[in-house]
Design an enzyme around this catalytic site. Structure first.
Site: not given
Ligand code: NAD
Length: 250
Positions: A155, A159, A188
Site C-alpha cells: 500500500y 501511494k 480517517i
Molecule cells: N481512511 C484512511 O485512513 C485513509 C488514509 C490515507 C489515504 N486514504 C485514501 O483515501 C482514499 C479513499 O479511502 P477511504 O478511506 O474513503 O476508503 P473506502 O474503502 O471507504 O472507499 C474507497 C472507495 O473506492 C472504491 N473503489 C475501490 N476499488 C475501486 C476500483 N477498482 N474502481 C473504482 N472504485 C473503486 C470503493 O468501492 C470505495 O467506494 C483511498 O485512496 C485511500 O487509500 C484513506
C-alpha cells in the site's frame, strides 16, 4: 469564488470520496461520480444527495484499473456533463499483510487500483484538458506513502508511486494550464480506516499521535481537495499536503 465547474471523483460511493463529491457539489460543481458496480446503491445515494442541492450528478460504474472501462467512463462524463475541469483520483484499496508471504496477486491488486488507476483516469482526461489549456488533477495519496506501517508495504509503495507520478506530471503539463497535486490523508474514520482503528488501543494510540488529539473524519479532507481543485490554487502544483491532524512521529 470559483465559477461553476465540473468534477470527476473516483471511488465516490462512500468514505472520503463521497465526502469530496458532496463537498465539491456544495461549492457549485456538477459531479461525475465513479465507483464499481457493487457500490451501486451507495453511489446512487450520494448522487441523490447532490441532485437535492440543485447540482448535476452522474453515476459512472467503472473499475479504475481497467483501461477500456476508464476510457468509456471519461467519454460518458464529457458527453453528459461537458468538459471535466477537475478530477479527484480517490479510488483505492488497502489489503494488509506482511511482505514475507504476501501473494503476488495482492501486490498487483493494490498497485493496479491505487497507482495504475490514478495513471489511467488521468491519462484519459489529459487530451481534453490539454486542448482547453485548463485542468485540476488532485490525487489522494496517503501519509502511508511517506512512512507507512507494518503489513502495508505494498500500500505504501502504491501511494509513493502516486506522489512520484504527480510530481513529474505537474512538470509535464504545467505549461498547459494544468495543475497536479496530492493530498495525503492521515487516519480517517472510513471503512478502510477501520482497518487501523478497530482495536480501541490502536485507535487511541493514533489519536495520541496527532497534534489535534483525534482521528479524522472524511469531511476533514474536503477543504484541501477543494482548494487544489479551485482557481485559488492556480499557481500551486506538484505539491503534497498532509491532512492528518498533525501526526507527530517520535
Ligand atoms: N481512511 C484512511 O485512513 C485513509 C488514509 C490515507 C489515504 N486514504 C485514501 O483515501 C482514499 C479513499 O479511502 P477511504 O478511506 O474513503 O476508503 P473506502 O474503502 O471507504 O472507499 C474507497 C472507495 O473506492 C472504491 N473503489 C475501490 N476499488 C475501486 C476500483 N477498482 N474502481 C473504482 N472504485 C473503486 C470503493 O468501492 C470505495 O467506494 C483511498 O485512496 C485511500 O487509500 C484513506
Amino acid at each position: 469564488m470559483t465559477k461553476a465547474r465540473t468534477a470527476l471523483v473516483t471511488g465516490a460511493s462512500r468514505g472520503i470520496g463521497a465526502a469530496i463529491a458532496l463537498g465539491l457539489a456544495a461549492r457549485g460543481y456538477d459531479v461525475a461520480l465513479n465507483d464499481i458496480d457493487r457500490q451501486k446503491t451507495e453511489l446512487e445515494g450520494v448522487a441523490g444527495q447532490i441532485r437535492a442541492t440543485g447540482q448535476r450528478a452522474l453515476c459512472l460504474y467503472a473499475d479504475v484499473s481497467d483501461k477500456a472501462q476508464v476510457e468509456a467512463m471519461v467519454a460518458q462524463a464529457r458527453a453528459d456533463l461537458g468538459e471535466i475541469d477537475a478530477v479527484v483520483n480517490n479510488a483505492g484499496i488497502l489489503i494488509s499483510g506482511p511482505v514475507d508471504g504476501l501473494p503476488e496477486q495482492v501486490w498487483d491488486a493494490v498497485m493496479d487500483v491505487n497507482a495504475k488507476g490514478t495513471f489511467m483516469v488521468t491519462q484519459a482526461l489529459l487530451p481534453s484538458m490539454k486542448a482547453r489549456g485548463y485542468g485540476r488533477i488532485v490525487n489522494i495519496a496517503s501519509i502511508g506513502g511517506k512512512h507507512g506501517a507494518p503489513e502495508q508495504a505494498h500500500y505504501s509503495a502504491s501511494k509513493a508511486a502516486v506522489m512520484g507520478f504527480s510530481r513529474v506530471l505537474a512538470q509535464e503539463v504545467g505549461p498547459l494550464g494544468i495543475t497536479v497535486n496530492c493530498v495525503c490523508p492521515g487516519i480517517i474514520l472510513t471503512d478502510m480506516g477501520r482497518v487501523n482503528l478497530d482495536d480501541p488501543e490502536t485507535r487511541s494510540a493514533w489519536s495520541a499521535k496527532t497534534a489535534m488529539a483525534r482521528i479524522g473524519d472524511p469531511e476533514d479532507v474536503v477543504g484541501p481537495v477543494a482548494f487544489f481543485a479551485s482557481d485559488d490554487a492556480a499557481f500551486v502544483t506538484g505539491q503534497t499536503l498532509n491532512v492528518d491532524g498533525g501526526i507527530v512521529f517520535s
